[in-house]
Design an enzyme around this catalytic site. Sequence first.
Site, PDB file in Angstrom:
ATOM      1  N   ASP A  16      -4.721  -4.944  -6.020  1.00 41.78           N
ATOM      2  CA  ASP A  16      -3.999  -5.195  -7.274  1.00 41.78           C
ATOM      3  C   ASP A  16      -2.628  -5.823  -6.986  1.00 41.78           C
ATOM      4  O   ASP A  16      -1.888  -6.176  -7.906  1.00 41.78           O
ATOM      5  CB  ASP A  16      -3.893  -3.933  -8.144  1.00 41.78           C
ATOM      6  CG  ASP A  16      -3.173  -2.784  -7.451  1.00 41.78           C
ATOM      7  OD1 ASP A  16      -2.749  -2.937  -6.299  1.00 41.78           O
ATOM      8  OD2 ASP A  16      -3.044  -1.713  -8.081  1.00 41.78           O
ATOM      9  N   SER A  17      -2.329  -6.028  -5.692  1.00 45.43           N
ATOM     10  CA  SER A  17      -1.154  -6.836  -5.326  1.00 45.43           C
ATOM     11  C   SER A  17      -1.272  -8.236  -5.917  1.00 45.43           C
ATOM     12  O   SER A  17      -0.290  -8.965  -5.983  1.00 45.43           O
ATOM     13  CB  SER A  17      -1.027  -6.921  -3.798  1.00 45.43           C
ATOM     14  OG  SER A  17      -2.244  -7.342  -3.221  1.00 45.43           O
TER      15      SER A  17
ATOM     16  N   GLU B  24       0.527   3.908   3.242  1.00 42.61           N
ATOM     17  CA  GLU B  24       1.515   2.839   3.069  1.00 42.61           C
ATOM     18  C   GLU B  24       2.929   3.394   3.214  1.00 42.61           C
ATOM     19  O   GLU B  24       3.284   4.412   2.587  1.00 42.61           O
ATOM     20  CB  GLU B  24       1.336   2.186   1.677  1.00 42.61           C
ATOM     21  CG  GLU B  24       2.375   1.098   1.413  1.00 42.61           C
ATOM     22  CD  GLU B  24       2.059   0.184   0.237  1.00 42.61           C
ATOM     23  OE1 GLU B  24       0.967   0.296  -0.347  1.00 42.61           O
ATOM     24  OE2 GLU B  24       2.923  -0.658  -0.081  1.00 42.61           O
TER      25      GLU B  24
HETATM   26  O1  KIV Z   1      -2.997  -4.121  -3.469  1.00 43.33           O
HETATM   27  C1  KIV Z   1      -2.802  -4.272  -2.270  1.00 43.33           C
HETATM   28  O2  KIV Z   1      -2.748  -5.374  -1.734  1.00 43.33           O
HETATM   29  C2  KIV Z   1      -2.647  -3.076  -1.440  1.00 43.33           C
HETATM   30  C3  KIV Z   1      -2.099  -3.284  -0.067  1.00 43.33           C
HETATM   31  C4  KIV Z   1      -0.627  -3.373  -0.102  1.00 43.33           C
HETATM   32  C5  KIV Z   1      -2.550  -2.251   0.863  1.00 43.33           C
HETATM   33  O3  KIV Z   1      -2.915  -1.998  -1.878  1.00 43.33           O
END
Ligand code: KIV
Length: 265
Positions: free
Chosen positions: A46-47, A182
């Site tokens: 969701d990044s 994280e």
């Molecule tokens: O959404 C994402 O890309 C993540 C990473 C930062 C691990 O959860």
Amino acid sequence: MSGPTTLYTLQDMKRRGEKFVCITAYDALFAGLCSSAGAEVLLVGDSLGMVLQGHDSTLPVTMEDMVYHMQCVKRGNKGALLMADLPFMSYASETQTLDNAARLMRAGGQIVKLEGGAWIAETTRQLTERGIPVCAHMGLTPQSVNRIGGFRVQGRDPGAANTIIEEAKLLEEYGANMLLLECIPAALARTISESVSIPVIGIGAGRDVDGQIMVMHDVLGISPITPRFVKNFLPESSAGIPGAIAAYVAAVKEQRFPGPEHSYH
Ligand code: KIV
């Protein structure tokens, strides 16, 4: 890579002490590049709300966004295990969680990731009992950025560290197939990794976990924000973007990344 990566592959790599590589992917072309470069896991994270859509958090990301990007990644993937994020508020109730996880699996996902500690234990049990593998995202959980008060390192004091350790064990007990840690101190991540038998992925969690993950835009040095745990691999490449992805894969496998300068102590 010999044959598609499965949870069994990652479990076996943990047992043998061989590091595995994860990276985010949001489209078919990059999914093809990253999986061909040897990344064992592609995360449709969701990044994407931040790196693709320009939001300042992951909160606006919808199930429709996640399904669309998972379908794109599935088309380009060459044998990596496909992980999908359940976005903010998509796993707030039992029926909602099961429906949304099923949508991600139908779109091509092979494991879903959700953020939380003890409170997601029961959800984890329900998903895994129904055949949907779960990765529990712990430590800094970006969907809770407003409660946490910013993107901050977690588990620095002994009480908080102990809570994360106990919750990690609980989630394994409830059937979690993987953990993602994280932004926690490297020593804490190491303790957790040694305390559970399931594979542990780290981002800003030091070297002593089973696999590493980075957001693809960070690997390529094009994210506007660069926290301590990020490394731009493009300068190490003589072959453009594919070379930078290959350099990241090699650095993780050879345990040259992350170094102490990318970790919290
Ligand atoms: O959404 C994402 O890309 C993540 C990473 C930062 C691990 O959860």
